[in-house]
Design a protein around this motif. Structure first.
Motif, PDB file in Angstrom:
ATOM      1  N   PHE A  35       0.817  -1.219   0.000  1.00  0.00           N
ATOM      2  CA  PHE A  35       0.000   0.000   0.000  1.00  0.00           C
ATOM      3  C   PHE A  35       0.849   1.266   0.000  1.00  0.00           C
ATOM      4  N   ILE A  36       1.885   1.309   0.820  1.00  0.00           N
ATOM      5  CA  ILE A  36       2.614   2.578   0.981  1.00  0.00           C
ATOM      6  C   ILE A  36       3.693   2.801  -0.084  1.00  0.00           C
ATOM      7  N   SER A  37       4.044   1.764  -0.843  1.00  0.00           N
ATOM      8  CA  SER A  37       5.174   1.883  -1.769  1.00  0.00           C
ATOM      9  C   SER A  37       4.718   2.285  -3.164  1.00  0.00           C
ATOM     10  N   TYR A  38       5.651   2.881  -3.895  1.00  0.00           N
ATOM     11  CA  TYR A  38       5.404   3.209  -5.306  1.00  0.00           C
ATOM     12  C   TYR A  38       6.733   3.188  -6.046  1.00  0.00           C
ATOM     13  N   ALA A  39       6.673   2.886  -7.346  1.00  0.00           N
ATOM     14  CA  ALA A  39       7.874   2.857  -8.175  1.00  0.00           C
ATOM     15  C   ALA A  39       7.906   4.106  -9.035  1.00  0.00           C
ATOM     16  N   ASP A  40       9.002   4.853  -8.947  1.00  0.00           N
ATOM     17  CA  ASP A  40       9.176   6.076  -9.732  1.00  0.00           C
ATOM     18  C   ASP A  40       9.750   5.679 -11.086  1.00  0.00           C
ATOM     19  N   VAL A  41       8.858   5.248 -11.988  1.00  0.00           N
ATOM     20  CA  VAL A  41       9.292   4.657 -13.251  1.00  0.00           C
ATOM     21  C   VAL A  41      10.015   5.667 -14.122  1.00  0.00           C
ATOM     22  N   ARG A  42      11.174   5.254 -14.655  1.00  0.00           N
ATOM     23  CA  ARG A  42      12.004   6.131 -15.473  1.00  0.00           C
ATOM     24  C   ARG A  42      11.306   6.390 -16.814  1.00  0.00           C
ATOM     25  N   ARG A  43      11.115   7.669 -17.143  1.00  0.00           N
ATOM     26  CA  ARG A  43      10.413   7.985 -18.381  1.00  0.00           C
ATOM     27  C   ARG A  43      11.039   9.213 -19.011  1.00  0.00           C
ATOM     28  N   LEU A  44      10.888   9.316 -20.281  1.00  0.00           N
ATOM     29  CA  LEU A  44      11.458  10.436 -21.012  1.00  0.00           C
ATOM     30  C   LEU A  44      10.365  11.449 -21.326  1.00  0.00           C
ATOM     31  N   GLU A  45      10.582  12.669 -20.901  1.00  0.00           N
ATOM     32  CA  GLU A  45       9.633  13.732 -21.203  1.00  0.00           C
ATOM     33  C   GLU A  45      10.290  14.694 -22.191  1.00  0.00           C
ATOM     34  N   LEU A  46       9.707  14.797 -23.359  1.00  0.00           N
ATOM     35  CA  LEU A  46      10.267  15.637 -24.406  1.00  0.00           C
ATOM     36  C   LEU A  46       9.655  17.033 -24.383  1.00  0.00           C
ATOM     37  N   GLY A  47      10.376  17.953 -24.960  1.00  0.00           N
ATOM     38  CA  GLY A  47       9.814  19.279 -25.186  1.00  0.00           C
ATOM     39  C   GLY A  47       9.872  20.222 -24.009  1.00  0.00           C
ATOM     40  N   GLN A  48      10.694  19.903 -23.004  1.00  0.00           N
ATOM     41  CA  GLN A  48      10.803  20.795 -21.855  1.00  0.00           C
ATOM     42  C   GLN A  48      12.220  21.373 -21.809  1.00  0.00           C
TER      43      GLN A  48
END
Length: 379
Positions: A35-48
């Motif tokens: 319940f308390i955990s989450y995965a900060d999934v690596r992702r690419l955000e373009l245009g910033q």
């Protein structure tokens, strides 16, 4: 989303000092951890602003749903265990450690513990079905760890991990006390590789033996998995069944029939505990004929020849199914003489088993299998 009026999670923790800082080692119930955990999934955000470093948000890899499913199945086995810790990063705003009582308190919220290692194990625990039994998990918790250190920990863990070879895994089943498909194929591999008159004598790379021979061209894993597929479609569940029923030997796995029996044509022999030797005898008889028909291609090690290597062996094991089923006597030991009637129709010469004709890998395996099938008249 914060859960209202839910008390915080409290659990025992030990405090350890390491060069990177303090780490807290504790034990949590799997429901609380999920319940308390989450995965900060690596992702690419373009245009910033095209800032490459900042554009990469998070450090985790995408969740592999197949791996989650496999772990979800594993956690429900009778001997399931996670001996290694899940690694978490938590903010001091959400956690407090009582050094005197050695107790960690963490807010009961669904986003307070970032997973640095173990996201697939946590996802798999979602499928745990035993309401009457706890599944507690070891956790290592870092408080207020900055993003750079989080990334370093994640990268170091995944860089340093070394996979155990599949052949080594197969070999470890020798130590198993309880019956299983894995142990059966392991024992057959060992028996055939040690018997002097066997077509597999000193041909299988059995782990744990000294003085490796140049003649050993087939790995234990390759042998095992190509035999195992005709015995079980779910070896882990079969192993779990035998382990749970070791005190009730009268309990048996269900025999298979119909289309399933055509696929798992050695399974009913396996289910009859005393008949493992019959599976070994069938394999012995089949490859005895292979050895007799193409003795040089099967026995002699030549760099350009493939019959006694993975390409040839896997193709022969695929053809083994067609050859065995052609006699329409599932459960019987097909004799050498009977297998010979099939191979007598095949016109391939020893010189044909070369890397130019049958390219090492799936293409060559498929081509050789088709030729064996076509020339034997079993297609």
């Amino acid at each position: 989303m914060e859960v209202i009026n839910m008390p915080p999670i409290e659990f025992k923790c030990l405090e350890a000092q390491q060069p990177i800082g303090t780490v807290y080692i504790g034990v949590m119930d799997h429901e609380d951890l999920y319940f308390i955990s989450y995965a900060d999934v690596r992702r690419l955000e373009l245009g910033q602003d095209n800032r490459e470093v900042e554009d990469y948000i998070g450090i985790q890899r995408q969740l592999n749903t197949k791996r989650e499913k496999d772990i979800g199945k594993y956690v429900n086995l009778v001997d399931a265990t996670f001996p290694n810790s899940i690694i978490l990063s938590v903010s001091s705003k959400d956690a407090e450690y009582d050094e005197e009582k050695q107790m960690m308190t963490i807010k009961y919220k669904d986003d307070v513990a970032k997973v640095l290692d173990g996201q697939h194990r946590i996802a798999g625990l979602k499928h745990y079905k035993k309401d009457d039994e706890k599944f507690q998990v070891i956790v290592s918790i870092y408080i207020d760890m900055d993003i750079e250190d989080q990334a370093i920990v994640f990268a170091t863990i995944n860089k340093e991990q070394k996979n155990v070879s599949n052949s080594h895994v197969q070999d470890l089943f020798a130590f198993a006390k309880d019956r299983s498909p894995q142990k059966t194929v392991h024992n057959i591999a060992r028996a055939l590789s040690q018997k002097e008159e066997s077509p597999f004598f000193r041909k299988i790379k059995i782990l744990g033996t000294a003085n490796r021979k140049e003649t050993e061209t087939i790995t234990q894993d390759t042998f095992a998995k190509n035999l195992l597929k005709y015995i079980s479609s779910d070896p882990q569940s079969d192993r779990d069944f035998y382990k749970r029923n070791k005190d009730n030997p009268s309990n048996k796995l269900d025999l298979v029939e119909g289309k399933e029996l055509q696929k798992l044509f050695l399974r009913n022999i396996f289910i009859n505990d005393v008949k493992d030797i019959e599976i070994a005898q069938i394999i012995y008889n089949y490859f005895y004929v292979v050895d007799e028909k193409w003795p040089n291609a099967w026995r002699v090690i030549q760099a350009n020849m493939i019959l006694n290597k993975s390409t040839g062996f896997i193709a022969l094991m695929r053809f083994f199914k067609n050859a065995y089923l052609s006699f329409d006597r599932i459960g019987d030991v097909i004799t050498k003489e009977e297998f010979k009637t099939i191979f007598d129709k095949i016109t391939l010469e020893e010189s044909d088993f070369n890397k130019e004709k049958y390219v090492p890998g799936s293409t060559g395996i498929g081509d050789l299998y088709k030729d064996l099938l076509g020339q034997s008249g079993l297609d």
